[in-house]
Design an enzyme around this catalytic site. Structure first.
Site, PDB file in Angstrom:
ATOM      1  N   PRO A  14       0.832  -1.207   0.000  1.00 58.04           N
ATOM      2  CA  PRO A  14       0.000   0.000   0.000  1.00 58.04           C
ATOM      3  C   PRO A  14       0.867   1.258   0.000  1.00 58.04           C
ATOM      4  CG  PRO A  14      -0.842  -1.607   1.558  1.00 58.04           C
ATOM      5  CD  PRO A  14       0.487  -2.121   1.095  1.00 58.04           C
ATOM      6  N   GLU A  15       0.552   2.166  -0.913  1.00 55.36           N
ATOM      7  CA  GLU A  15       1.283   3.414  -1.021  1.00 55.36           C
ATOM      8  C   GLU A  15       0.398   4.545  -0.504  1.00 55.36           C
ATOM      9  OE1 GLU A  15       3.042   3.847  -4.946  1.00 55.36           O
ATOM     10  OE2 GLU A  15       3.193   1.680  -5.173  1.00 55.36           O
TER      11      GLU A  15
END
Length: 276
Positions: A2-3
């Site tokens: 996840p960014e």
């Protein structure tokens, strides 16, 4: 992993439900996912604490608790943080469960066990390793065309590697670095200091634009990511290069290729993104 857009989406989806609730207890099935303190102390310190707000810094999700405590969550590769009802069976690889005052549960699950939870006092946040050295937020006031111009001109490294450096820009990762470089028509192995003023301006706008679009579409679900309600994102339908090896470029029709740069897969169009 996840960014920024995914963590922002998790923050927003959880914030709607958690703010104002009290953690009435916690269960830890895998103590190693708690970076500090030890599991018993961790449980004792979060119990009876109210969730006052949620925030994000880079790829870190921060749950601010009463009593000047902050619960830091880094999801790493496959971590998930989902709010659900106790009658719903928890997913496999659920390692920590927080019991909440409305009867629901906040569940931390991580198939690969790389994610970490960390409980710190409010004043100690900037002392946390990996957090204290984060670069500016790409959607914040500190990130500007002038900042990017000044910093790029100092760097003799490849663009893709630089964009993934969390001390340079916080929150940008593999997906959105590839997407921003494609929108900018910049080769991922281009040396940072060789960019022109116009190219730097284009890169700046591309980074901001792709992150804003990804947040608006609730993040990218390529493999494991879901939001705080357990729902997938939608930006994977709008990706232009990432995970599209062999498919035609939307600009020119050339086949997207994949190469390894710094040990990470990088997707780009060899026709639109020439190295020189």
């Amino acid at each position: 992993m996840p960014e920024l857009p995914e963590v922002e989406t998790i923050k927003n989806s959880l914030g709607e439900k958690l703010i104002g609730l009290t953690i009435t207890g916690a269960a830890v099935a895998m103590p190693k996912v708690i970076r500090e303190p030890a599991a018993e102390e961790f449980i004792a310190r979060v119990t009876d604490q109210q969730v006052t707000r949620l925030s994000r810094r880079g790829k870190y999700l921060l749950l601010h608790l009463s009593g000047d405590e902050i619960l830091m969550v880094h999801l790493r590769m496959t971590g998930r943080l989902v709010n659900d009802r106790p009658e719903t069976p928890p997913p496999r690889h659920t390692h920590v469960v927080f019991h909440l005052s409305d009867g629901s549960e906040l569940r931390f699950a991580d198939m690969r066990q790389f994610g970490r939870l960390l409980l710190v006092r409010d004043g100690q946040l900037e002392q946390v390793k990996g957090f204290k050295d984060l670069g500016p937020e790409p959607l914040g006031d500190d990130f500007s065309r002038e900042f990017l111009r000044r910093e790029l001109k100092r760097k003799r490294v490849r663009l893709k590697s630089l964009l993934l450096d969390q001390t340079f820009i916080a929150g940008l990762g593999n997906i959105y670095a590839d997407e921003a470089l494609h929108r900018s028509h910049l080769h991922p192995e281009r040396i940072a200091r060789t960019l022109t003023t116009r190219e730097i301006a284009t890169l700046y706008h591309s980074i901001v634009e792709v992150l804003q679009e990804a947040i608006a579409n609730r993040g990218t679900s390529v493999r494991d990511y879901v939001d705080g309600d357990g729902h997938k994102g939608g930006f994977q339908e709008l990706l232009r290069v990432y995970n599209r090896e062999g498919q035609p470029c939307y600009y020119c029709g050339a086949a997207i290729i994949r190469v390894k740069i710094g040990g990470r897969s990088s997707y780009f169009c060899p026709a639109c993104q020439k190295e020189t």
